[in-house]
Design a protein around this motif. Structure first.
Motif, PDB file in Angstrom:
ATOM      1  N   GLU A 132      -9.916 -59.149   5.847  1.00  0.00           N
ATOM      2  CA  GLU A 132      -9.386 -57.972   6.549  1.00  0.00           C
ATOM      3  C   GLU A 132      -7.927 -57.753   6.174  1.00  0.00           C
ATOM      4  O   GLU A 132      -7.437 -56.640   6.138  1.00  0.00           O
ATOM      5  N   LEU A 133      -7.249 -58.863   5.924  1.00  0.00           N
ATOM      6  CA  LEU A 133      -5.855 -58.794   5.474  1.00  0.00           C
ATOM      7  C   LEU A 133      -5.911 -58.657   3.963  1.00  0.00           C
ATOM      8  O   LEU A 133      -6.401 -59.553   3.279  1.00  0.00           O
ATOM      9  N   GLU A 134      -5.439 -57.532   3.452  1.00  0.00           N
ATOM     10  CA  GLU A 134      -5.628 -57.229   2.045  1.00  0.00           C
ATOM     11  C   GLU A 134      -4.302 -56.893   1.368  1.00  0.00           C
ATOM     12  O   GLU A 134      -3.265 -56.865   2.023  1.00  0.00           O
ATOM     13  N   THR A 135      -4.374 -56.606   0.080  1.00  0.00           N
ATOM     14  CA  THR A 135      -3.178 -56.137  -0.607  1.00  0.00           C
ATOM     15  C   THR A 135      -3.362 -54.662  -0.957  1.00  0.00           C
ATOM     16  O   THR A 135      -4.476 -54.155  -1.005  1.00  0.00           O
ATOM     17  N   GLU A 136      -2.222 -54.033  -1.183  1.00  0.00           N
ATOM     18  CA  GLU A 136      -2.226 -52.622  -1.552  1.00  0.00           C
ATOM     19  C   GLU A 136      -3.072 -52.387  -2.808  1.00  0.00           C
ATOM     20  O   GLU A 136      -3.704 -51.356  -2.945  1.00  0.00           O
ATOM     21  N   PRO A 146      -3.812 -42.371  -5.861  1.00  0.00           N
ATOM     22  CA  PRO A 146      -2.491 -42.154  -6.451  1.00  0.00           C
ATOM     23  C   PRO A 146      -1.381 -42.771  -5.590  1.00  0.00           C
ATOM     24  O   PRO A 146      -1.528 -42.891  -4.372  1.00  0.00           O
ATOM     25  N   LEU A 147      -0.298 -43.139  -6.256  1.00  0.00           N
ATOM     26  CA  LEU A 147       0.815 -43.781  -5.562  1.00  0.00           C
ATOM     27  C   LEU A 147       1.354 -42.939  -4.419  1.00  0.00           C
ATOM     28  O   LEU A 147       1.820 -43.459  -3.417  1.00  0.00           O
ATOM     29  N   ASN A 148       1.276 -41.617  -4.576  1.00  0.00           N
ATOM     30  CA  ASN A 148       1.858 -40.779  -3.521  1.00  0.00           C
ATOM     31  C   ASN A 148       0.797 -40.225  -2.582  1.00  0.00           C
ATOM     32  O   ASN A 148       1.015 -39.266  -1.867  1.00  0.00           O
ATOM     33  N   HIS A 149      -0.399 -40.842  -2.595  1.00  0.00           N
ATOM     34  CA  HIS A 149      -1.476 -40.343  -1.727  1.00  0.00           C
ATOM     35  C   HIS A 149      -1.128 -40.567  -0.250  1.00  0.00           C
ATOM     36  O   HIS A 149      -0.561 -41.588   0.115  1.00  0.00           O
ATOM     37  N   ALA A 150      -1.490 -39.591   0.554  1.00  0.00           N
ATOM     38  CA  ALA A 150      -1.104 -39.633   1.972  1.00  0.00           C
ATOM     39  C   ALA A 150      -1.624 -40.870   2.691  1.00  0.00           C
ATOM     40  O   ALA A 150      -0.979 -41.392   3.589  1.00  0.00           O
ATOM     41  N   SER A 151      -2.810 -41.370   2.272  1.00  0.00           N
ATOM     42  CA  SER A 151      -3.373 -42.510   3.001  1.00  0.00           C
ATOM     43  C   SER A 151      -2.508 -43.758   2.872  1.00  0.00           C
ATOM     44  O   SER A 151      -2.628 -44.685   3.655  1.00  0.00           O
ATOM     45  N   ARG A 152      -1.614 -43.786   1.865  1.00  0.00           N
ATOM     46  CA  ARG A 152      -0.750 -44.953   1.708  1.00  0.00           C
ATOM     47  C   ARG A 152       0.433 -44.932   2.665  1.00  0.00           C
ATOM     48  O   ARG A 152       1.153 -45.920   2.785  1.00  0.00           O
ATOM     49  N   ASP A 153       0.624 -43.804   3.312  1.00  0.00           N
ATOM     50  CA  ASP A 153       1.778 -43.669   4.205  1.00  0.00           C
ATOM     51  C   ASP A 153       1.799 -44.746   5.277  1.00  0.00           C
ATOM     52  O   ASP A 153       0.763 -45.105   5.825  1.00  0.00           O
ATOM     53  N   ALA A 154       2.989 -45.169   5.597  1.00  0.00           N
ATOM     54  CA  ALA A 154       3.158 -46.126   6.698  1.00  0.00           C
ATOM     55  C   ALA A 154       2.746 -45.479   8.017  1.00  0.00           C
ATOM     56  O   ALA A 154       2.597 -46.138   9.026  1.00  0.00           O
ATOM     57  N   GLN A 155       2.529 -44.182   7.968  1.00  0.00           N
ATOM     58  CA  GLN A 155       2.096 -43.463   9.149  1.00  0.00           C
ATOM     59  C   GLN A 155       0.607 -43.693   9.410  1.00  0.00           C
ATOM     60  O   GLN A 155       0.146 -43.568  10.521  1.00  0.00           O
ATOM     61  N   ASP A 156      -0.126 -43.989   8.350  1.00  0.00           N
ATOM     62  CA  ASP A 156      -1.581 -44.092   8.471  1.00  0.00           C
ATOM     63  C   ASP A 156      -2.121 -45.499   8.294  1.00  0.00           C
ATOM     64  O   ASP A 156      -3.168 -45.846   8.806  1.00  0.00           O
ATOM     65  N   THR A 157      -1.405 -46.295   7.488  1.00  0.00           N
ATOM     66  CA  THR A 157      -1.899 -47.624   7.151  1.00  0.00           C
ATOM     67  C   THR A 157      -0.963 -48.665   7.733  1.00  0.00           C
ATOM     68  O   THR A 157       0.248 -48.471   7.754  1.00  0.00           O
ATOM     69  N   LEU A 158      -1.533 -49.775   8.192  1.00  0.00           N
ATOM     70  CA  LEU A 158      -0.735 -50.828   8.809  1.00  0.00           C
ATOM     71  C   LEU A 158      -0.340 -51.859   7.763  1.00  0.00           C
ATOM     72  O   LEU A 158      -1.197 -52.478   7.136  1.00  0.00           O
ATOM     73  N   TYR A 159       0.971 -52.027   7.598  1.00  0.00           N
ATOM     74  CA  TYR A 159       1.496 -52.956   6.594  1.00  0.00           C
ATOM     75  C   TYR A 159       2.082 -54.198   7.251  1.00  0.00           C
ATOM     76  O   TYR A 159       2.529 -54.167   8.400  1.00  0.00           O
ATOM     77  N   LEU A 160       2.109 -55.277   6.462  1.00  0.00           N
ATOM     78  CA  LEU A 160       2.817 -56.474   6.880  1.00  0.00           C
ATOM     79  C   LEU A 160       4.221 -56.407   6.283  1.00  0.00           C
ATOM     80  O   LEU A 160       4.442 -55.676   5.319  1.00  0.00           O
ATOM     81  N   PRO A 161       5.164 -57.163   6.836  1.00  0.00           N
ATOM     82  CA  PRO A 161       6.533 -57.070   6.325  1.00  0.00           C
ATOM     83  C   PRO A 161       6.614 -57.450   4.842  1.00  0.00           C
ATOM     84  O   PRO A 161       5.770 -58.184   4.327  1.00  0.00           O
ATOM     85  N   GLU A 162       7.668 -56.957   4.207  1.00  0.00           N
ATOM     86  CA  GLU A 162       7.924 -57.170   2.784  1.00  0.00           C
ATOM     87  C   GLU A 162       7.807 -58.649   2.386  1.00  0.00           C
ATOM     88  O   GLU A 162       7.213 -58.989   1.373  1.00  0.00           O
ATOM     89  N   ASN A 163       8.362 -59.539   3.231  1.00  0.00           N
ATOM     90  CA  ASN A 163       8.434 -60.959   2.852  1.00  0.00           C
ATOM     91  C   ASN A 163       7.213 -61.767   3.301  1.00  0.00           C
ATOM     92  O   ASN A 163       7.186 -62.979   3.210  1.00  0.00           O
ATOM     93  N   ARG A 176       2.466 -54.833  -1.433  1.00  0.00           N
ATOM     94  CA  ARG A 176       2.515 -55.214  -0.019  1.00  0.00           C
ATOM     95  C   ARG A 176       1.164 -55.714   0.476  1.00  0.00           C
ATOM     96  O   ARG A 176       0.112 -55.348  -0.024  1.00  0.00           O
ATOM     97  N   TYR A 177       1.246 -56.521   1.527  1.00  0.00           N
ATOM     98  CA  TYR A 177       0.038 -56.867   2.270  1.00  0.00           C
ATOM     99  C   TYR A 177      -0.200 -55.814   3.337  1.00  0.00           C
ATOM    100  O   TYR A 177       0.755 -55.247   3.880  1.00  0.00           O
TER     101      TYR A 177
END
Lengths: 346, 813
Positions: A132-136, A146-163, A176-177
């Motif tokens: 369930e925990l995946e990478t970009e 695409p890199l600029n696709h809306a689904s990648r937005d931090a608004q839509d997808t839950l990211y783990l911190p950079e480090n 990112r994870y």
């Protein structure tokens, strides 16, 4: 002597039924065949008898002994039965409630998942799993997003911190994870691990950064299907979806593929269903999933030749199916875990 | 994106096609119709065009005026009292005459208003049912004839479709784009507007141009065009244009701005009109913003720019965030006379990024972010020039400025009928395929093998044969895909091992009367800290949680299950046995996170419901028994399931145990009493027994050695019991191991020791304080004979001797 023996046996037979316990029985038995018993005494008498009478008297003693043994045996058996009856206690009342008869129950979503996987297993799919925990990369790049696709937005997808790093999910570079937004990541993992032909289903939990309401939930469950082989066609896709809808929703449902767009399939469709006999939702097209032919770019990303192979992929929400089938109108109830809901589907 | 049916009908022949048909068919071609609304005038009688001849202050009301209005060409004017302010003598406006029923059902009557006779009502746009404008009367700028019925002025109503477009269909963000789709779907002819103006262009502006230099400094703008018009007169735009704009949800502003918006809605090309006099240094520089630059945007908000954003600047300052929104600094206003019109292609990703960073979404940014057709940059600009000249007058200064090159053009794709059929899986003839391609505006040329299809730049996303297959299918119709049996090759493959384990766990727990729960994976960080701080729970925080309640990945299922216990107790559900399987996340010693599969259960000690029979209460050992079965389902080898005391914040010290280590062994089992204080915080005021087993996906995939048959003896066993008095603190297992060791040494391979089993634990009366008695059964057996009492006694005596040597034990007789 004969009459003495007869008398011994008769007395034993009379006394036996009155015996109530094992110690009583043991005393009773000893009073005949114990060292001081009556029969034992007669046997001692036998030793003293004249030689010519011995065979006849011997027979008589043996016969009496046998009769006594039989009485002992019967008595013992009925004592056993009495004891068991005592242990069984009072007669039962068949109408009294059973002790805590409410059994356990699998969650509605587990039941739907099982039904769907069973249907698809029957036609040759196997279940694949992924984290369930995946990478970009797995969630987006490999799926031609695409890199600029809306689904990648931090608004839509839950990211783990950079480090953040995860020990059991390796990154390709420094991407990112995240929490997977669809089970399509399992397609990629499968296609990287083995080559066509392959037919897998991946049921699992997904995450979107949605505000919870009656139809949105921070996590939900998808069931993904993927079939890659030489010459897989749109007709094949429609066939498997028809089967699935028939089995999960009923024979009275019709399907349609409504053209749409996903980065990872081409052509892409939304799967709609309709039924003349579906209560308030009768005769209305209802969207239940997305599907399409695997985009050649996705095959290439997984080192599978799009010239040699083609495939289809489909995915739908287990919650959506569960809600359609049961009339449940708030997705949050599925995560509230009130037994009054859970037990309805036991 | 709103599309007006009337506007569409000017661009494609819609003879015999009503809005309902379009609404039905568009979705099946991949264009979702979100909503449909009918607008425009309903049939109205007794509402006509009138001209205001006189306007005077009402004698008894400050806010009202008394007007003389002519509503019949040769008739006499009628007196009407009016509250609006925005009109003047000579304006023509809609007038409802006595007897008219206006939209909303209100009937107009001859009346007295504040003591003044009023014979009708002059109307606003909203009163007519023409949108929301209620700021004043609807001034009919086209000056229709006095007395004309209002329906004749506005023509028929309109139907407006709100489309929801997928990310790939930027081409449909215009009426022409949708017209192309409709033409293809219904097999109708397009009626695209004729280009009335042509222009010379060059890279360097002419010496007398309004803008002297245009410089492209960023890769984010490969193609920029600018057009100059001198001497315009800013005024309201014509009625028809205002109406079109209103129908698609735009507010008319002035003729020049309206033209740019109208052309954007016609062609899909966002345009920007500058007041040329406000361009500092008469120079346009297309560059990245500089750190610290700010802009006061047209929405009245000042925003800080960052170097990732592309801007259109003059010699001094940014005037527009490229493709997103302009500033007030170069805004066209009522004093503007000279216009510099921009039509350009911006990198879609950059526009998206800028819009997102600034928190604005405009019609321009929406389109620019979806890759506008760069082959229409010039033609759209010229269309706008034509309309500006028509509506605002002025002089078009040639040549136009064109800098850079369009980033893409037409695309040629080689394809044949077989490729299409092979992907579809059903038969369709070549001619049909070709017709569909052509209906979409593609050019099909016969080639040696199949066709070469030229896809014009307006469909930038169609670049590969597979894209053409999709184009064919969505126009041909997916309803024509024939039904078929499922046909999948027999493939040698198997389920992931987790599937089997999960279904075994589920069957086990359901079989033990447990009900399955599902909780959210994301949990409140505050709770994670309370339960799992020592185990690194803080490191499970998300970067961008939606809210505080969903800020962390869950480290355990027990937390959620205890909450479910509280909820169910509260709702009177009983008895309660809950379990859950799912993924949890833990932090390793090296600080890396690990995803683990988990199965956990909880059961409170007490049942709240009454039962006519006494229930057996669960305890630690029954929980341990269940956990042992769970471990078996996960195929943890029984001999490795060795429990020891567990000290952890979420478990009750002295009443909890664990076995295994997920970091070392790939699995870990825990069982015991949930920390009473934490349970209480969850509103559970009871002893809660819980257990969990976690394991990695890899653990299930480990190599396992095949099980080999072990022969067993056919002869009877012989059992001897020994009871040891030991310190209370000594674990039963430690004592058992010592007994086992002594027993093994005693039999010394002359025969076998089947088992050493604990069968009694006693403490209390008859034993010294601080001591307990543990009784073990030693089961001896030989493979080849029945053991004699003598040999068993000899061995057992050795065991007793050995144990009495050990200071920890006193033999109890």
């Amino acid at each position: 002597m004969e009459s003495v023996l007869q008398e011994i046996v008769t007395r034993a037979r009379e006394k036996a039924p009155a015996l109530k316990s094992r110690p009583e029985f043991e005393a009773f038995k000893a009073s005949y065949v114990g060292p001081k018993g009556e029969l034992t005494a007669q046997m001692k008498e036998l030793g003293k008898a004249p030689r010519e009478q011995k065979p006849v008297l011997g027979k008589l003693v043996n016969a009496a002994k046998q009769q006594l043994e039989e009485i002992f045996e019967q008595t013992l058996a009925s004592l056993d039965a009495l004891e068991m009856a005592a242990r069984m206690g009072e007669q039962i009342d068949p109408t009294l409630p059973a002790s805590d008869a409410l059994g356990g129950t699998a969650h509605l979503l587990t039941q739907i998942r099982r039904e769907a996987t069973d249907v698809l297993r029957r036609v040759g799919f196997v279940v694949a799993e992924g984290p369930e925990l995946e990478t970009e990369w797995f969630n987006f790049d490999a799926l031609n997003t695409p890199l600029n696709h809306a689904s990648r937005d931090a608004q839509d997808t839950l990211y783990l911190p950079e480090n953040f790093t995860a020990s059991n999910v390796k990154r390709r570079a420094s991407e990112r994870y995240l929490l997977r937004s669809h089970t399509s990541t399992v397609q990629i993992r499968t296609m990287l691990a083995r080559k066509p032909p392959l037919a897998i289903i991946a049921p699992g939990r997904c995450f979107r950064r949605d505000t919870a309401d009656a139809t949105h939930s921070a996590n939900f469950h998808q069931l993904e299907g993927l079939y890659v082989d030489a010459r897989v066609t749109v007709k094949d896709l429609k066939a498997v979806l028809d089967l699935l809808v028939r089995e999960l929703l009923g024979k009275h449902f019709k399907t349609r593929l409504r053209p749409s767009f996903f980065p990872f399939t081409e052509p892409s469709f939304e799967l709609d269903v309709i039924s003349p006999d579906f209560g308030k939702l009768s005769n209305r097209w209802l969207e239940i999933g997305g599907c399409g032919m695997v985009d050649p770019a996705v095959l290439s990303a997984c080192e599978i030749s799009p010239q040699k192979y083609s495939g289809y992929a489909f995915g739908f929400g287990l919650e959506r199916i569960a809600m359609l089938r049961t009339g449940l109108d708030d997705i949050r109830l599925l995560y509230q875990n009130d037994l009054r809901l859970l037990r309805q589907f036991a | 994106m709103k599309i007006s049916y009337n506007w569409l009908s000017r661009l494609v022949d819609l003879e015999g096609i009503d809005p309902a048909q379009i609404v039905e068919r568009l979705p099946m071609a991949g264009i979702e119709v979100e909503s449909v609304e009918s607008t425009g005038l309903v049939a109205l009688s007794n509402i006509v065009v009138g001209e205001v001849l006189e306007k005077e202050q009402h004698p008894n009301a400050d806010k009202l005026s008394v007007c003389k209005v002519l509503t019949e060409k040769d008739g006499s004017p009628r007196q009407i009292v009016c509250g609006a302010k925005n009109f003047k003598v000579g304006d023509r406006v809609p007038v409802a005459l006595p007897g008219a029923v206006i939209p909303g059902g209100f009937e107009i009557k001859q009346a007295q208003l504040r003591g003044v006779e009023s014979g009708g009502m002059m109307m606003s746009a909203r009163e007519l049912g023409l949108g929301d404008d209620h700021s004043g009367l609807l001034i009919l700028e086209q000056r229709p004839d006095i007395g004309t019925p209002i329906n004749e002025v506005f023509g028929e109503g309109d139907t407006v479709l709100t489309l929801e477009l997928t990310a790939n269909r930027g081409d449909c963000l215009s009426h022409i784009g949708v017209a192309r789709e409709v033409a293809a779907i219904f097999g109708k002819k397009l009626k695209l507007p004729e280009q009335k103006i042509s222009a010379k262009t060059q890279e360097k502006p002419a010496a007398d141009a309004l803008v002297r230099g245009v410089v492209l400094e960023s890769d984010n703008c490969p193609y920029y065009t600018g057009w100059s018009i001198r001497g315009v007169k800013i005024a309201p735009s014509p009625e028809w244009m205002q109406r079109d704009l209103q129908r698609v949800g735009l507010r008319p502003i002035n003729n020049v701005v309206d033209v740019t918006n109208w052309v954007m809605y016609e062609t899909g090309q966002p345009l920007h009109a500058f007041d040329a006099k406000k361009i500092g240094g008469q120079t346009i520089v297309v560059r990245q913003a500089k750190e610290g630059e700010t802009i006061l945007m047209l929405d009245g908000k000042a925003r800080a720019l960052s170097p990732e954003m592309l801007v259109i600047a003059d010699a001094q300052k940014p005037l527009v965030v490229a493709g997103v929104m302009g500033s007030v600094d170069a805004e066209v206003d009522e004093h503007t006379t000279d216009i510099f019109l921009e039509s350009a292609w911006f990198n879609p990703g950059n526009v998206r990024l800028s819009a997102k960073a600034l928190g604005v979404s405009t019609d321009s940014s929406y389109r620019n972010a979806r890759d506008v057709n760069p082959q229409a940059t010039v033609s759209s600009a010229l269309r706008a020039v034509e309309l500006i000249l028509e509506t605002a007058g002025g002089e078009f200064l040639q040549p136009g400025v064109v800098v850079g090159t369009p980033p893409r053009g037409d695309v040629r794709i080689d394809i044949d009928g077989d490729t299409v059929r092979e992907r579809l899986g059903f038969d369709v003839d070549d001619a049909t395929i070709k017709t569909v391609f052509e209906s979409l505006g593609f050019f099909v040329k016969e080639a040696a093998q199949g066709w070469t299809v030229t896809v014009p730049a307006f469909r930038g996303e169609v670049t590969r044969p597979i894209d053409l297959v999709e184009e064919f299918l969505r126009i041909y119709g997916t309803e024509k895909i024939p039904p078929a049996p499922v046909c999948i090759a027999a493939i040698e493959q198997q389920d992931d091992p987790l599937e089997g384990v999960l279904s075994r766990l589920n069957a086990l727990m359901v079989g033990q009367d447990f009900s399955e729960c599902m909780h959210y994976t994301l949990v409140d960080g505050e709770k994670v800290r309370r339960w799992y701080e020592k185990e690194g729970g803080d490191a499970l925080a998300l970067d961008n949680p939606l809210n505080g309640e969903q800020s962390h990945l869950r480290p355990s299922l027990v937390m959620g299950l205890v909450e479910a216990l509280a909820l169910n107790r509260n709702n009177g559900n009983d008895p309660l046995k809950l379990f859950e399987t799912g993924r949890v996340f833990r932090i390793r010693q090296d600080k890396q996170a690990t995803e683990l599969v988990c199965c956990a259960f909880v059961m409170p000690q007490k049942s709240l419901s009454r039962s006519w029979q006494a229930r057996t209460e669960p305890d630690f050992y029954s929980a341990k028994g269940l956990l042992t079965k769970m471990a078996q389902a996960v195929q943890v080898p029984a001999r490795t399931l060795m429990f020891e005391n567990l000290e952890a914040a979420s478990w009750q010290n002295g009443h909890s145990a664990q076995a295994g280590s997920w970091q070392r062994d790939g699995w870990q089992a825990r069982v015991g009493v949930v920390n009473a204080a934490l349970a209480k915080q969850c509103a559970v005021d009871d002893i809660v027994f819980a257990a969990e087993i976690v394991f990695t996906a890899e653990f299930l995939k480990r190599k396992r050695t095949a099980v080999r048959y072990q022969p067993f003896s056919a002869f009877p066993s012989s059992t001897r019991d020994v009871a040891l008095v030991v310190d209370k603190s000594l674990s039963a297992e430690a004592a058992r191991k010592d007994v086992l060791k002594a027993a093994r040494a005693a039999v010394d391979k002359t025969f076998a020791l089947d088992a050493v089993e604990l069968f009694d634990v006693y403490q209390g009366k008859g034993l010294p304080e601080g001591k307990k008695s543990l009784a073990f059964a030693l089961v001896f057996r030989a493979e080849d004979r029945t053991l004699t009492d003598e040999e068993v006694k000899a061995a057992f005596d050795k065991v007793l001797a050995a144990l009495s040597q050990n200071d920890n034990y006193t033999l109890r007789s």
